[in-house]
Design a protein around this motif. Structure first.
Motif, PDB file in Angstrom:
ATOM      1  N   ILE A 101      -4.965   3.002   3.191  1.00  0.00           N
ATOM      2  CA  ILE A 101      -4.392   4.043   2.320  1.00  0.00           C
ATOM      3  C   ILE A 101      -4.640   5.420   2.917  1.00  0.00           C
ATOM      4  CG2 ILE A 101      -4.410   5.043   0.008  1.00  0.00           C
ATOM      5  CD1 ILE A 101      -5.170   2.289  -1.084  1.00  0.00           C
TER       6      ILE A 101
ATOM      7  N   ASN B 240     -10.541  -0.836   2.192  1.00  0.00           N
ATOM      8  CA  ASN B 240      -9.083  -0.752   2.008  1.00  0.00           C
ATOM      9  C   ASN B 240      -8.597   0.685   1.918  1.00  0.00           C
ATOM     10  OD1 ASN B 240      -8.775  -3.495   2.129  1.00  0.00           O
ATOM     11  ND2 ASN B 240      -8.862  -3.799  -0.077  1.00  0.00           N
TER      12      ASN B 240
ATOM     13  N   TYR C 222       0.835  -1.204   0.000  1.00  0.00           N
ATOM     14  CA  TYR C 222       0.000   0.000   0.000  1.00  0.00           C
ATOM     15  C   TYR C 222       0.873   1.259   0.000  1.00  0.00           C
ATOM     16  CZ  TYR C 222      -4.183  -2.792   0.985  1.00  0.00           C
ATOM     17  OH  TYR C 222      -5.226  -3.685   0.908  1.00  0.00           O
TER      18      TYR C 222
END
Length: 302
Positions: free
Chosen positions: A208, A203, A182
Motif C-alpha cells: 500500500i 502489507n 490493494y
C-alpha cells in the motif's frame, strides 16, 4: 494467634464498632466479641475500651495494629501462592490473536472441559509478536497466530488457512466489485488491526504505502464489532480475515476477498521447539485439531 483473630481485630479496630465489624465480616457480633476476648486473654492485655459509643483502641492495640496487619497480609500472600502453585500444574496458557476465542465459540470450551475437567484453559488475546515473545520467555504453552514463523525456533502446526478480506457498507461505491485489490484502497478510509501486528505492517509497507497508494487510516482497533459499526456509519473499509468475516454475516455488510498475489496466511498453533510439552498440552493440541475438523472450522466458509 490465628488469622481469624487478626482479621476480627483489624476490622474492629478500623470500624470502632462491633456491629459494623460484624456486618462487614458477615458474622454475628457475639462471634466477634468472643474472638477478640480470646485474643486479649492470649496476649494478656486489653485491646479495646468498650462503651455505648463503640470501641476505643487501647495503647496496646495501637502498637499491635501495624504488626497484625502485616502478619495477616503475609499469611494471605502465602496462602495465595500455595493456591496458585497448585493450580499452575493444570493451567494451559495460550496467547492468541484477537477473535480466535470468538471463532472457537463457547462449545469448544464446554467440550474440552467435559473431557478434561481438571484442566484450566487460560487464553490471552494479544498481537502476534507479544504471543511469540511470551513463548520465548516460557510464559505461555502455546501461541495461536499467523505465519510465516521461524521453524528452527518454533514448532508450527497449521489449524486453518485464513484469507485476507475486506468489509464494506452495502452502499459503498466499491461494494459492486467482485473482489478488491490493494489499488482499490487508494484515497479510501480504512480500518484494521494496526501496526502492533506484523501482518498489518508488512502489507502496508509492501503493498500500500510502498506502492504510493494514499490511504486514510481511520483507526487501528482489534474489536470487530466496533470496526463493523464504523463500516456502516462512517463508510470505512475494514481490512480483516475471513475467519472474522465468517462470524459477522450481516445484510448491510459486504465482504470481499482480496485479489492479490498473496491471498492470506496459515493460522498455526505454535509451541517452543526445545521445550518438553506437558501431557495436558499434548492433549489440548490433539483436541483442538480434532474439534476444528469435527465442527467444520478447519476450513473457513463464508
Amino acid at each position: 494467634m490465628q488469622p481469624k483473630q487478626l482479621q476480627y481485630f483489624i476490622t474492629a479496630y478500623a470500624t470502632k464498632n462491633i456491629q459494623r465489624a460484624a456486618e462487614k465480616l458477615f458474622v454475628s457480633r457475639q462471634g466477634i466479641s468472643k474472638t477478640i476476648r480470646e485474643l486479649e486473654q492470649e496476649l494478656g492485655a486489653d485491646l479495646f475500651l468498650r462503651s455505648s459509643k463503640g470501641l476505643e483502641p487501647t495503647d496496646f492495640a495501637e502498637a499491635l495494629f501495624p504488626h497484625a496487619q502485616k502478619l495477616l497480609d503475609e499469611y494471605n500472600y502465602i496462602t495465595g501462592l500455595n493456591t496458585l502453585a497448585k493450580q499452575k500444574e493444570n493451567v494451559i496458557t495460550i496467547y492468541a490473536l484477537d477473535n480466535i476465542v470468538k471463532y472457537l465459540t463457547a462449545d469448544f470450551f464446554r467440550d474440552f472441559r467435559t473431557l478434561h475437567p481438571n484442566t484450566i484453559l487460560s487464553i490471552i488475546e494479544s498481537p502476534d509478536e507479544a504471543a511469540l515473545n511470551a513463548l520465548l520467555a516460557q510464559n505461555a504453552d502455546f501461541a495461536i497466530t499467523t505465519g510465516p514463523l521461524d521453524n528452527t525456533v518454533f514448532t508450527l502446526t497449521p489449524i486453518f488457512y485464513t484469507h485476507y478480506c475486506m468489509a464494506l457498507s452495502a452502499n459503498h461505491p466499491l461494494a459492486t466489485k467482485e473482489r478488491l485489490s490493494y489499488q482499490d484502497l487508494h484515497n479510501q478510509k480504512i480500518i484494521s488491526k494496526g501496526r502492533a501486528f506484523r501482518c498489518f505492517r508488512d502489507n502496508m509497507e509492501k503493498y500500500i504505502l510502498g506502492n504510493g497508494l494514499n490511504v486514510d487510516i481511520f483507526a487501528e482497533i482489534t474489536d470487530s464489532d466496533v470496526a463493523l459499526k464504523l463500516v456502516k456509519e462512517s463508510n470505512v473499509i475494514y481490512i480483516s480475515y475471513d475467519y472474522i468475516a465468517a462470524m459477522h454475516k450481516q445484510p448491510d455488510i459486504i465482504w470481499k476477498m482480496l485479489d492479490a498475489e498473496i491471498t492470506g496466511q496459515n493460522m498455526y498453533i505454535v509451541s517452543l521447539k526445545n521445550a518438553l510439552p506437558r501431557k495436558i498440552c499434548r492433549d489440548l493440541q490433539i483436541f483442538l485439531l480434532t474439534w476444528l475438523a469435527a465442527h467444520n472450522k478447519d476450513k473457513i466458509i463464508l
